[in-house]
Every structure is written in structure tokens, then in C-alpha cells.
Design a protein around this motif. Sequence first.
Motif, PDB file in Angstrom:
ATOM      1  N   MET A  38       0.865  -1.129   0.192  1.00 31.99           N
ATOM      2  CA  MET A  38       0.078  -0.037  -0.013  1.00 31.99           C
ATOM      3  C   MET A  38       0.818   1.471   0.082  1.00 31.99           C
ATOM      4  SD  MET A  38      -3.334   0.868   2.327  1.00 31.99           S
ATOM      5  CE  MET A  38      -2.882  -0.432   3.380  1.00 31.99           C
ATOM      6  N   GLU A  39       0.570   2.158  -0.765  1.00 30.97           N
ATOM      7  CA  GLU A  39       1.159   3.259  -0.728  1.00 30.97           C
ATOM      8  C   GLU A  39       0.501   4.668  -0.803  1.00 30.97           C
ATOM      9  OE1 GLU A  39       3.549   3.667  -4.501  1.00 30.97           O
ATOM     10  OE2 GLU A  39       4.207   1.707  -4.419  1.00 30.97           O
ATOM     11  N   THR A  40       0.951   5.671  -0.025  1.00 34.04           N
ATOM     12  CA  THR A  40       0.154   6.643   0.229  1.00 34.04           C
ATOM     13  C   THR A  40       0.199   7.762  -1.253  1.00 34.04           C
ATOM     14  OG1 THR A  40       0.630   7.135   2.272  1.00 34.04           O
ATOM     15  CG2 THR A  40       0.268   9.154   1.225  1.00 34.04           C
ATOM     16  N   VAL A  41      -0.949   8.050  -1.544  1.00 31.82           N
ATOM     17  CA  VAL A  41      -1.103   8.908  -2.816  1.00 31.82           C
ATOM     18  C   VAL A  41      -0.957  10.247  -2.354  1.00 31.82           C
ATOM     19  CG1 VAL A  41      -2.497   9.371  -5.012  1.00 31.82           C
ATOM     20  CG2 VAL A  41      -2.529   7.116  -3.881  1.00 31.82           C
ATOM     21  N   PRO A  42      -0.023  11.190  -2.665  1.00 30.26           N
ATOM     22  CA  PRO A  42      -0.004  12.619  -2.298  1.00 30.26           C
ATOM     23  C   PRO A  42      -0.916  13.379  -3.433  1.00 30.26           C
ATOM     24  CG  PRO A  42       1.941  12.025  -3.606  1.00 30.26           C
ATOM     25  CD  PRO A  42       1.201  10.826  -3.342  1.00 30.26           C
ATOM     26  N   ILE A  43      -1.712  14.406  -2.694  1.00 29.90           N
ATOM     27  CA  ILE A  43      -2.764  15.295  -3.399  1.00 29.90           C
ATOM     28  C   ILE A  43      -2.143  16.597  -3.388  1.00 29.90           C
ATOM     29  CG2 ILE A  43      -4.872  16.262  -3.167  1.00 29.90           C
ATOM     30  CD1 ILE A  43      -5.525  14.104  -0.830  1.00 29.90           C
ATOM     31  N   PRO A  44      -1.810  16.827  -4.860  1.00 28.56           N
ATOM     32  CA  PRO A  44      -1.475  18.267  -5.099  1.00 28.56           C
ATOM     33  C   PRO A  44      -2.280  19.529  -4.814  1.00 28.56           C
ATOM     34  CG  PRO A  44      -2.132  17.256  -7.172  1.00 28.56           C
ATOM     35  CD  PRO A  44      -2.281  16.150  -6.104  1.00 28.56           C
ATOM     36  N   LEU A  45      -1.567  20.619  -4.615  1.00 28.50           N
ATOM     37  CA  LEU A  45      -2.391  21.808  -4.235  1.00 28.50           C
ATOM     38  C   LEU A  45      -3.602  22.066  -4.951  1.00 28.50           C
ATOM     39  CD1 LEU A  45      -2.729  24.149  -2.187  1.00 28.50           C
ATOM     40  CD2 LEU A  45      -0.879  25.283  -3.318  1.00 28.50           C
ATOM     41  N   ASP A  46      -3.163  21.908  -6.340  1.00 29.23           N
ATOM     42  CA  ASP A  46      -3.936  22.571  -7.386  1.00 29.23           C
ATOM     43  C   ASP A  46      -4.851  21.387  -7.920  1.00 29.23           C
ATOM     44  OD1 ASP A  46      -1.991  21.018  -8.846  1.00 29.23           O
ATOM     45  OD2 ASP A  46      -1.554  22.488 -10.338  1.00 29.23           O
ATOM     46  N   CYS A  47      -5.054  20.434  -7.262  1.00 26.89           N
ATOM     47  CA  CYS A  47      -5.967  18.954  -7.596  1.00 26.89           C
ATOM     48  C   CYS A  47      -7.563  19.427  -7.994  1.00 26.89           C
ATOM     49  CB  CYS A  47      -5.925  18.124  -6.543  1.00 26.89           C
ATOM     50  SG  CYS A  47      -6.916  16.484  -6.746  1.00 26.89           S
ATOM     51  N   VAL A  48      -7.747  19.329  -9.274  1.00 24.97           N
ATOM     52  CA  VAL A  48      -9.153  19.178  -9.740  1.00 24.97           C
ATOM     53  C   VAL A  48     -10.102  18.381  -9.564  1.00 24.97           C
ATOM     54  CG1 VAL A  48      -8.206  21.201 -11.268  1.00 24.97           C
ATOM     55  CG2 VAL A  48      -8.456  18.921 -11.797  1.00 24.97           C
ATOM     56  N   ASP A  49      -9.815  17.072  -8.690  1.00 25.39           N
ATOM     57  CA  ASP A  49     -10.815  16.324  -8.732  1.00 25.39           C
ATOM     58  C   ASP A  49     -11.950  16.473  -7.997  1.00 25.39           C
ATOM     59  OD1 ASP A  49      -9.280  14.788 -10.376  1.00 25.39           O
ATOM     60  OD2 ASP A  49      -8.548  13.380  -8.886  1.00 25.39           O
ATOM     61  N   GLY A  50     -11.886  17.370  -7.049  1.00 20.64           N
ATOM     62  CA  GLY A  50     -13.168  17.814  -6.269  1.00 20.64           C
ATOM     63  C   GLY A  50     -13.552  16.995  -5.108  1.00 20.64           C
ATOM     64  N   PHE A  51     -12.782  16.072  -4.624  1.00 16.29           N
ATOM     65  CA  PHE A  51     -12.860  15.207  -3.387  1.00 16.29           C
ATOM     66  C   PHE A  51     -12.538  16.356  -2.241  1.00 16.29           C
ATOM     67  CE2 PHE A  51      -9.032  14.001  -5.177  1.00 16.29           C
ATOM     68  CZ  PHE A  51      -8.161  14.000  -4.100  1.00 16.29           C
ATOM     69  N   THR A  52     -13.014  15.657  -0.962  1.00  7.49           N
ATOM     70  CA  THR A  52     -13.118  16.691   0.035  1.00  7.49           C
ATOM     71  C   THR A  52     -11.353  17.176   0.236  1.00  7.49           C
ATOM     72  OG1 THR A  52     -14.734  15.706   1.129  1.00  7.49           O
ATOM     73  CG2 THR A  52     -13.210  16.827   2.323  1.00  7.49           C
ATOM     74  N   GLU A  53     -10.610  16.185   0.329  1.00  5.05           N
ATOM     75  CA  GLU A  53      -9.059  16.595   0.661  1.00  5.05           C
ATOM     76  C   GLU A  53      -8.394  17.380  -0.318  1.00  5.05           C
ATOM     77  OE1 GLU A  53      -7.796  12.454   1.551  1.00  5.05           O
ATOM     78  OE2 GLU A  53      -7.277  13.028   3.645  1.00  5.05           O
ATOM     79  N   ALA A  54      -8.995  17.313  -1.660  1.00 10.40           N
ATOM     80  CA  ALA A  54      -8.433  18.199  -2.840  1.00 10.40           C
ATOM     81  C   ALA A  54      -8.314  19.803  -2.401  1.00 10.40           C
ATOM     82  CB  ALA A  54      -9.274  17.935  -4.155  1.00 10.40           C
ATOM     83  N   TYR A  55      -9.180  20.005  -1.434  1.00 13.23           N
ATOM     84  CA  TYR A  55      -9.262  21.645  -0.998  1.00 13.23           C
ATOM     85  C   TYR A  55      -8.618  21.891   0.002  1.00 13.23           C
ATOM     86  CZ  TYR A  55     -12.684  21.361  -5.013  1.00 13.23           C
ATOM     87  OH  TYR A  55     -13.300  21.220  -6.028  1.00 13.23           O
ATOM     88  N   TYR A  56      -7.656  21.170   0.316  1.00 14.35           N
ATOM     89  CA  TYR A  56      -6.779  21.373   1.783  1.00 14.35           C
ATOM     90  C   TYR A  56      -6.352  22.749   1.762  1.00 14.35           C
ATOM     91  CZ  TYR A  56      -2.153  20.548  -0.572  1.00 14.35           C
ATOM     92  OH  TYR A  56      -1.265  20.596  -1.289  1.00 14.35           O
ATOM     93  N   GLY A  57      -5.773  23.126   0.670  1.00 16.23           N
ATOM     94  CA  GLY A  57      -5.298  24.523   0.898  1.00 16.23           C
ATOM     95  C   GLY A  57      -6.182  25.789   0.127  1.00 16.23           C
TER      96      GLY A  57
END
Length: 85
Positions: A1-20
Amino acid sequence: METVPIPLDCVDGFTEAYYGRPERFLEPEVRRSQSAWGFVDHDAEQCAVDRLRADLESGAWDARFGHLRDQPEFHGSLRLVIGLP
């Protein structure tokens, strides 16, 4: 299992995509596109949104979490499960 980092400009729209970009949670269409909000009753949702709006307007959110606005990626709950034959 690997962690998938979420980029600041992620456009997918899931909750963690808006961390910043917490302002996005003030948009009803953003909340409607996230399944987690479907488990929150209307009054609780409105309370959360009102509190976030107040924290953003007062600067309290940035004082506490502003560093996330410049953090290039976030290591949250996303995991990649790799199966081997």
C-alpha cells in the motif's frame, strides 16, 4: 500500500483536494459533489459553512492553517493498494 499525495491544485473535487483552498467549501455545488456532505443534516452543514466563512473573513483560518495554502502536496487518507499475482 502506498500513500497517494494530493497536489495543491488538484481539480478532482473530493474533500481533501481543497486542503489549501477552503473557500471552495462555501460553494453549495462543491459540497453537493462530495458524498460526505450527504451524511450531514442541513442545519449542521449550515453551521459548519457559517463558521468556516467567519474564520476565513476574520483571518482565523489562515492564522491556524494558512501554511496549507503554499504546501505543494498533502498526504491524507488516499492510498493505492497494489495487488501482486
